[in-house]
Design an enzyme around this catalytic site. Structure first.
Site, PDB file in Angstrom:
ATOM      1  N   SER A  42       0.884  -1.170   0.000  1.00  0.00           N
ATOM      2  CA  SER A  42       0.000   0.000   0.000  1.00  0.00           C
ATOM      3  C   SER A  42       0.919   1.217   0.000  1.00  0.00           C
ATOM      4  CB  SER A  42      -0.840  -0.039   1.279  1.00  0.00           C
ATOM      5  OG  SER A  42      -1.347   1.235   1.582  1.00  0.00           O
ATOM      6  N   TYR A 102      -2.083  -1.262  10.158  1.00  0.00           N
ATOM      7  CA  TYR A 102      -2.157  -1.543   8.719  1.00  0.00           C
ATOM      8  C   TYR A 102      -0.872  -1.055   8.039  1.00  0.00           C
ATOM      9  CZ  TYR A 102      -3.887  -1.478   3.891  1.00  0.00           C
ATOM     10  OH  TYR A 102      -4.040  -1.673   2.532  1.00  0.00           O
TER      11      TYR A 102
HETATM   12  P1  NDP Z   1     -11.228  -6.344   0.306  1.00  0.00           P
HETATM   13  O1  NDP Z   1     -11.518  -6.037   1.728  1.00  0.00           O
HETATM   14  O2  NDP Z   1     -12.201  -6.000  -0.740  1.00  0.00           O
HETATM   15  O3  NDP Z   1     -10.839  -7.872   0.154  1.00  0.00           O
HETATM   16  C1  NDP Z   1      -9.972  -8.479   1.070  1.00  0.00           C
HETATM   17  C2  NDP Z   1     -10.014  -9.962   0.895  1.00  0.00           C
HETATM   18  O4  NDP Z   1      -9.221 -10.550   1.922  1.00  0.00           O
HETATM   19  C3  NDP Z   1     -11.422 -10.530   1.038  1.00  0.00           C
HETATM   20  O5  NDP Z   1     -11.623 -11.551   0.102  1.00  0.00           O
HETATM   21  C4  NDP Z   1     -11.406 -11.059   2.448  1.00  0.00           C
HETATM   22  O6  NDP Z   1     -12.305 -12.123   2.662  1.00  0.00           O
HETATM   23  C5  NDP Z   1      -9.977 -11.554   2.568  1.00  0.00           C
HETATM   24  N1  NDP Z   1      -9.616 -11.709   3.961  1.00  0.00           N
HETATM   25  C6  NDP Z   1      -9.682 -10.790   4.942  1.00  0.00           C
HETATM   26  N2  NDP Z   1      -9.356 -11.342   6.112  1.00  0.00           N
HETATM   27  C7  NDP Z   1      -9.076 -12.647   5.882  1.00  0.00           C
HETATM   28  C8  NDP Z   1      -8.709 -13.732   6.702  1.00  0.00           C
HETATM   29  N3  NDP Z   1      -8.577 -13.611   8.025  1.00  0.00           N
HETATM   30  N4  NDP Z   1      -8.510 -14.933   6.132  1.00  0.00           N
HETATM   31  C9  NDP Z   1      -8.664 -15.097   4.805  1.00  0.00           C
HETATM   32  N5  NDP Z   1      -9.017 -14.101   3.971  1.00  0.00           N
HETATM   33  C10 NDP Z   1      -9.238 -12.887   4.509  1.00  0.00           C
HETATM   34  O7  NDP Z   1      -9.838  -5.609   0.038  1.00  0.00           O
HETATM   35  P2  NDP Z   1      -9.136  -5.148  -1.320  1.00  0.00           P
HETATM   36  O8  NDP Z   1      -9.497  -6.023  -2.426  1.00  0.00           O
HETATM   37  O9  NDP Z   1      -9.304  -3.702  -1.416  1.00  0.00           O
HETATM   38  O10 NDP Z   1      -7.603  -5.363  -0.923  1.00  0.00           O
HETATM   39  C11 NDP Z   1      -6.785  -6.371  -1.470  1.00  0.00           C
HETATM   40  C12 NDP Z   1      -5.353  -6.040  -1.107  1.00  0.00           C
HETATM   41  O11 NDP Z   1      -4.973  -4.787  -1.688  1.00  0.00           O
HETATM   42  C13 NDP Z   1      -5.114  -5.899   0.393  1.00  0.00           C
HETATM   43  O12 NDP Z   1      -3.860  -6.443   0.722  1.00  0.00           O
HETATM   44  C14 NDP Z   1      -5.101  -4.396   0.606  1.00  0.00           C
HETATM   45  O13 NDP Z   1      -4.356  -4.037   1.730  1.00  0.00           O
HETATM   46  C15 NDP Z   1      -4.452  -3.946  -0.682  1.00  0.00           C
HETATM   47  N6  NDP Z   1      -4.714  -2.550  -1.039  1.00  0.00           N
HETATM   48  C16 NDP Z   1      -5.967  -2.160  -1.429  1.00  0.00           C
HETATM   49  C17 NDP Z   1      -6.193  -0.848  -1.800  1.00  0.00           C
HETATM   50  C18 NDP Z   1      -7.546  -0.365  -2.231  1.00  0.00           C
HETATM   51  O14 NDP Z   1      -7.696   0.849  -2.500  1.00  0.00           O
HETATM   52  N7  NDP Z   1      -8.546  -1.218  -2.346  1.00  0.00           N
HETATM   53  C19 NDP Z   1      -5.112   0.164  -1.789  1.00  0.00           C
HETATM   54  C20 NDP Z   1      -3.839  -0.364  -1.352  1.00  0.00           C
HETATM   55  C21 NDP Z   1      -3.659  -1.665  -1.002  1.00  0.00           C
HETATM   56  P3  NDP Z   1     -13.837 -11.819   3.068  1.00  0.00           P
HETATM   57  O15 NDP Z   1     -14.426 -11.063   1.907  1.00  0.00           O
HETATM   58  O16 NDP Z   1     -14.402 -13.162   3.242  1.00  0.00           O
HETATM   59  O17 NDP Z   1     -13.771 -10.996   4.308  1.00  0.00           O
END
Ligand code: NDP
Length: 246
Positions: free
Chosen positions: A153, A166
């Site tokens: 990030s 985070y």
């Molecule tokens: P979302 O919250 O939309 O998706 C996150 C995913 O991670 C979901 O599928 C969620 O599952 C899964 N997850 C969360 N906790 C667990 C757990 N304990 N065990 C297994 N799976 C888990 O996030 P994004 O798609 O936005 O983010 C994806 C990546 O990109 C992350 O690493 C985030 O930090 C990074 N990022 C995102 C940005 C953005 O603007 N969106 C910007 C910068 C970085 P469930 O849906 O079942 O909870």
């Protein structure tokens, strides 16, 4: 925007595991990898979401996916070893590993940050990817050119007020990626890189910026080119680098 046009079937015959594959960027990456010919292992904590992605892959006529439900909060070494055993028996190797799942935790000053939440965020975002990578390394070594992607990030290289654990967890994962990239560079064909997705229209973004109009941000599908590049053969030899998806 990262400039790359994926050839059709770029990822043919590759086996790629994606964490957090049920939603957001992970879901888009899973569908895109399948579209480009990969066999995708969908890992996440909510079975229904993983099944929905599986069904979409099936309905599109792509290579059949696999589901591995796992909650990164509570998973122990044994479960990662089990994952490796299953993948070894089924495929014999792993060509791609996208560490995508993460949680946001609290958006609050350090003075107010709960240590329980701190530990949880550090565990899901940094320690769990370490444990999984360690267990899967032999399978990645068995690939002809494996690619590991860690998701960071903008606050993973520059701390910002109220981003707490985070931000610290993303610094940690960047450190892990750099260490692993050096360790594997001359000893294996594994490449290890970092992607900063940038502001992307997902649940996490909405949680972090509740007042923002989601339409101002790119969609997960828009940011796929850098993932395609890093997973396919065009990035062979590229390791230890950090890429902005946008
Ligand atoms: P979302 O919250 O939309 O998706 C996150 C995913 O991670 C979901 O599928 C969620 O599952 C899964 N997850 C969360 N906790 C667990 C757990 N304990 N065990 C297994 N799976 C888990 O996030 P994004 O798609 O936005 O983010 C994806 C990546 O990109 C992350 O690493 C985030 O930090 C990074 N990022 C995102 C940005 C953005 O603007 N969106 C910007 C910068 C970085 P469930 O849906 O079942 O909870």
């Amino acid at each position: 925007m990262f400039n790359y046009t994926a050839p059709e079937k770029l990822l043919n015959n590759r086996v790629i595991l994606i964490t957090g594959a049920g939603d957001g960027i992970g879901r888009a990456a899973a569908l895109d990898c399948a579209r480009l010919g990969a066999t995708v292992i969908l890992l996440g904590r909510t079975l229904e979401k993983l099944e929905a992605v599986y069904d979409t892959i099936e309905a599109s006529g792509y290579s059949q996916a696999a589901i591995f439900p796992l909650d990164l909060r509570s998973a122990k070494d044994e479960q990662y070893i089990k994952l490796a055993q299953i993948l070894k028996a089924e495929f014999g190797h792993l060509d791609g590993l996208i560490h995508n799942a993460s949680i946001l935790g609290q958006r609050t000053p350090i003075s107010n940050y709960e240590s329980r939440t701190w530990n949880l965020v550090m565990h899901v975002n940094a320690t769990a990817p370490f444990m999984m990578t360690q267990a899967l390394l032999p399978l990645l070594e068995a690939s002809k050119d494996a690619s590991i992607i860690f998701t960071s990030s903008s606050v993973g290289s520059q701390g910002k007020a109220y981003w707490g654990a985070y931000s610290a967890s993303k610094f940690a994962i960047e450190g892990l990626a750099q260490v692993l990239a050096e360790e594997t560079e001359n000893t294996s064909k594994i490449r290890v890189n970092i992607i900063n997705p940038g502001a992307t229209r997902t649940n996490m973004r909405a949680q972090a910026y509740p007042g923002e109009n989601p339409a101002v941000n790119l969609t997960p599908e828009d940011i796929m080119p850098v993932y395609q590049y890093l997973l396919g053969p065009d990035s062979c030899g590229v390791t230890g680098q950090r890429f902005n998806a946008q």
